[in-house]
Design a protein around this motif. Structure first.
Motif, mmCIF file in Angstrom:
data_model
loop_
_atom_site.group_PDB
_atom_site.id
_atom_site.type_symbol
_atom_site.label_atom_id
_atom_site.label_comp_id
_atom_site.label_asym_id
_atom_site.label_seq_id
_atom_site.Cartn_x
_atom_site.Cartn_y
_atom_site.Cartn_z
ATOM 1 N N SER A 190 0.605 -1.227 -0.088
ATOM 2 C CA SER A 190 -0.122 0.039 -0.132
ATOM 3 C C SER A 190 0.748 1.303 0.080
ATOM 4 O O SER A 190 0.292 2.224 -0.128
ATOM 5 C CB SER A 190 -0.955 0.045 1.262
ATOM 6 N N ASN A 191 2.215 1.115 -0.044
ATOM 7 C CA ASN A 191 3.103 2.498 -0.002
ATOM 8 C C ASN A 191 4.420 1.975 -0.496
ATOM 9 O O ASN A 191 4.788 0.775 -0.635
ATOM 10 C CB ASN A 191 3.127 3.067 1.459
ATOM 11 N N LYS A 192 5.359 2.876 -0.557
ATOM 12 C CA LYS A 192 6.476 2.861 -1.019
ATOM 13 C C LYS A 192 7.559 1.910 -0.295
ATOM 14 O O LYS A 192 8.272 1.037 -0.705
ATOM 15 C CB LYS A 192 7.241 3.945 -1.387
ATOM 16 N N ASP A 204 8.861 -8.428 -12.162
ATOM 17 C CA ASP A 204 7.870 -7.752 -12.744
ATOM 18 C C ASP A 204 6.623 -7.345 -11.763
ATOM 19 O O ASP A 204 5.932 -6.367 -11.628
ATOM 20 C CB ASP A 204 7.190 -8.766 -13.711
ATOM 21 N N LYS A 205 6.546 -8.459 -10.740
ATOM 22 C CA LYS A 205 5.355 -8.185 -9.754
ATOM 23 C C LYS A 205 5.766 -6.731 -8.832
ATOM 24 O O LYS A 205 5.038 -6.088 -8.375
ATOM 25 C CB LYS A 205 5.425 -9.332 -8.670
ATOM 26 N N ILE A 206 7.282 -6.899 -8.354
ATOM 27 C CA ILE A 206 7.681 -5.668 -7.570
ATOM 28 C C ILE A 206 7.573 -4.233 -8.357
ATOM 29 O O ILE A 206 7.044 -3.399 -7.940
ATOM 30 C CB ILE A 206 8.947 -5.825 -7.024
ATOM 31 N N ASN A 207 7.604 -4.403 -9.641
ATOM 32 C CA ASN A 207 7.723 -3.041 -10.386
ATOM 33 C C ASN A 207 6.153 -2.628 -10.582
ATOM 34 O O ASN A 207 5.897 -1.530 -10.356
ATOM 35 C CB ASN A 207 8.295 -3.348 -11.854
ATOM 36 N N ALA A 208 5.278 -3.671 -10.565
ATOM 37 C CA ALA A 208 4.030 -3.297 -10.808
ATOM 38 C C ALA A 208 3.235 -2.896 -9.537
ATOM 39 O O ALA A 208 2.716 -1.819 -9.463
ATOM 40 C CB ALA A 208 3.059 -4.609 -10.986
ATOM 41 N N VAL A 254 1.653 2.199 -6.638
ATOM 42 C CA VAL A 254 1.688 2.853 -5.191
ATOM 43 C C VAL A 254 2.157 4.259 -5.667
ATOM 44 O O VAL A 254 1.470 5.454 -5.227
ATOM 45 C CB VAL A 254 2.763 2.451 -4.386
ATOM 46 N N GLU A 255 3.009 4.578 -6.492
ATOM 47 C CA GLU A 255 3.359 5.849 -7.226
ATOM 48 C C GLU A 255 2.092 6.370 -7.890
ATOM 49 O O GLU A 255 1.855 7.787 -7.733
ATOM 50 C CB GLU A 255 4.417 5.887 -8.290
ATOM 51 N N ALA A 256 1.230 5.880 -8.635
ATOM 52 C CA ALA A 256 0.191 6.533 -9.433
ATOM 53 C C ALA A 256 -0.782 6.834 -8.293
ATOM 54 O O ALA A 256 -1.460 8.093 -8.264
ATOM 55 C CB ALA A 256 -0.529 5.471 -10.281
ATOM 56 N N ALA A 268 -0.224 7.661 -5.366
ATOM 57 C CA ALA A 268 0.269 8.753 -4.354
ATOM 58 C C ALA A 268 -0.099 10.219 -5.296
ATOM 59 O O ALA A 268 -0.414 11.010 -4.935
ATOM 60 C CB ALA A 268 1.664 8.659 -4.068
ATOM 61 N N GLU A 269 0.358 9.939 -6.501
ATOM 62 C CA GLU A 269 0.118 11.157 -7.424
ATOM 63 C C GLU A 269 -1.367 11.778 -7.642
ATOM 64 O O GLU A 269 -1.694 12.809 -7.453
ATOM 65 C CB GLU A 269 0.296 10.839 -9.016
ATOM 66 N N THR A 270 -2.358 10.779 -7.561
ATOM 67 C CA THR A 270 -3.488 10.985 -7.643
ATOM 68 C C THR A 270 -4.243 11.708 -6.260
ATOM 69 O O THR A 270 -4.745 12.747 -6.286
ATOM 70 C CB THR A 270 -4.385 9.768 -7.729
ATOM 71 N N LEU A 271 -3.695 11.212 -5.168
ATOM 72 C CA LEU A 271 -3.999 11.839 -3.800
ATOM 73 C C LEU A 271 -3.480 13.211 -3.799
ATOM 74 O O LEU A 271 -4.098 13.993 -3.183
ATOM 75 C CB LEU A 271 -3.375 10.923 -2.703
ATOM 76 N N THR A 272 -2.007 13.606 -4.226
ATOM 77 C CA THR A 272 -1.622 14.775 -4.328
ATOM 78 C C THR A 272 -2.421 15.758 -4.888
ATOM 79 O O THR A 272 -2.037 17.127 -4.705
ATOM 80 C CB THR A 272 -0.058 14.728 -4.645
ATOM 81 N N ASP A 273 -3.207 15.188 -6.124
ATOM 82 C CA ASP A 273 -4.059 16.275 -6.864
ATOM 83 C C ASP A 273 -5.174 16.848 -6.222
ATOM 84 O O ASP A 273 -5.885 17.810 -6.727
ATOM 85 C CB ASP A 273 -4.304 15.598 -8.222
ATOM 86 N N ILE A 274 -5.658 16.303 -5.041
ATOM 87 C CA ILE A 274 -6.825 16.432 -4.493
ATOM 88 C C ILE A 274 -6.584 17.526 -3.312
ATOM 89 O O ILE A 274 -5.737 17.374 -2.714
ATOM 90 C CB ILE A 274 -7.489 15.183 -3.936
ATOM 91 N N ASP A 275 -7.339 18.558 -3.295
ATOM 92 C CA ASP A 275 -7.360 19.497 -2.164
ATOM 93 C C ASP A 275 -8.085 19.016 -1.139
ATOM 94 O O ASP A 275 -9.414 19.159 -1.206
ATOM 95 C CB ASP A 275 -7.816 20.830 -2.587
ATOM 96 N N LEU A 276 -7.410 18.469 -0.376
ATOM 97 C CA LEU A 276 -8.386 17.947 1.005
ATOM 98 C C LEU A 276 -9.166 18.957 1.843
ATOM 99 O O LEU A 276 -9.844 18.480 2.624
ATOM 100 C CB LEU A 276 -7.441 17.061 1.925
#
Length: 339
Positions: free
Chosen positions: A18-20, A68-72, A77-79, A81-89
């Motif tokens: 769920s995280n880096k 492949d599994k680790i990269n996926a 997780v990065e995607a 995180a990017e989505t969450l940072t675009d939201i003004d909470l």
């Protein structure tokens, strides 16, 4: 070793993160120099020569699968995180727009509420009916114009199956299955073979009322109508009854109310007469009672019926009947304040 390889494959296929930090921990566990897969490669030197080819292929497949599994997992997780940072909470939540009841539903419910206070209960019936319930039981003559295909929608080219032209068919069904006292109100959709225009439609809505008991008189009908008109249009509303003709009532009348726009003084809406027609009514014809199995010498009753579109036009001055069935959101939004 083959069992260890298969066991690791199963475990790696089921891992989640769920995280880096969790992704990095998994990478270290399986792919680092001291990881479980590296340990298997170190043990590879002890494998017999005749098994090296097969086990070597399995080890390579395991390493590719783990990578492949680790990269996926890392990309997911990065995607996220990017989505969450675009939201003004701190931004207030967007309010979902609320819908509104249809004006015909508003008026129909108001009419039903008024008659419910008088003790009337709702009765319902099918929209696809037979000739007897729609016409014959209601004292329509065999050659009555309403029986023509120009006025009525018949089903499957049958002269006996049709779309009901009025909710009086519900009254006949109740009268044939229930003995008096009967006090019902019949709201519903009806159909007539008419050209669609601003003033007419091939389908519309009616509300009819029926009261049958011993010693029911025209005075009962008049008082009911006066109460209904004043509850719907205001305490100052006046009514008048004009002689008319309907096959199923005798005597019959049409009821006018004093124009609620000009107070009966005369305006363009009431054509300067001070009166506006809203419904038809009368005492139930004895032939109708007898056809439905009710003794007309013991019981009497009254019936009345109105078009819901007509009443809605009087209350809200909707000029085009087609607007009621076009589902234009802009039109419906005008009635939000009516709730």
């Amino acid at each position: 070793m083959l069992e260890k390889i298969e066991s690791l494959k199963t475990a790696i296929a089921q891992i989640t993160a769920s995280n880096k930090e969790e992704v990095e921990a998994l990478r270290i566990k399986y792919l680092s120099k001291k990881g479980e897969i590296s340990a298997l490669f170190n043990d590879f030197r002890t494998v017999p020569n005749d098994q090296k080819k097969e086990i070597g292929q399995r080890l390579n497949e395991l390493k590719v699968m783990a990578t492949d599994k680790i990269n996926a997992l890392r990309e997911g997780v990065e995607a996220k995180a990017e989505t969450l940072t675009d939201i003004d909470l701190t931004r207030p939540a967007a309010m979902q727009p609320l819908g509104t009841r249809h004006p015909l539903s508003l008026v129909r419910n108001e009419i039903i509420s008024i008659f419910s206070r008088l003790g009337f209960t709702i009765a319902d019936g099918p929209e696809i009916e037979d000739d007897w319930h729609v016409f014959s039981a209601l004292n329509f003559a065999e050659d009555h114009p309403a029986r023509d295909m120009q006025d009525t929608f018949f089903i499957q080219r049958s002269p006996d199956v049709l779309l009901r032209t009025h909710t009086s068919s519900v009254q006949t069904r109740v009268m044939t299955t229930q003995q008096p006292p009967i006090r019902i109100i019949c709201p519903g959709r009806v159909y007539r073979n008419e050209a669609i225009s601003a003033r007419a439609h091939c389908f519309f809505h009616q509300v009819e009322a029926l009261y049958i008991d011993k010693n029911v008189s025209f005075a009962d009908l008049k008082q009911t109508l006066l109460y209904f008109a004043r509850e719907l249009f205001g305490a100052d509303t006046r009514i008048r009854l004009r002689p008319s003709y309907f096959p199923f009532t005798e005597p019959s009348a049409e009821m006018d109310i004093s124009c609620h726009l000009c107070g009966g003084k005369g305006c363009a809406f009431c054509k300067h007469t001070g009166w506006v027609e809203i419904l038809g009514c009368g005492m139930v014809d004895p032939n109708v009672l007898e056809a439905c199995g009710i003794d007309s010498k013991v019981y009497s009753g009254f019936a009345l019926g109105m078009g819901v579109e007509r009443i809605t036009n009087l209350k809200y001055r909707v000029k085009d009947l087609r607007m009621f069935s076009e589902n234009d959101i802009r039109f419906l939004d005008e009635f939000k304040a009516v709730h």
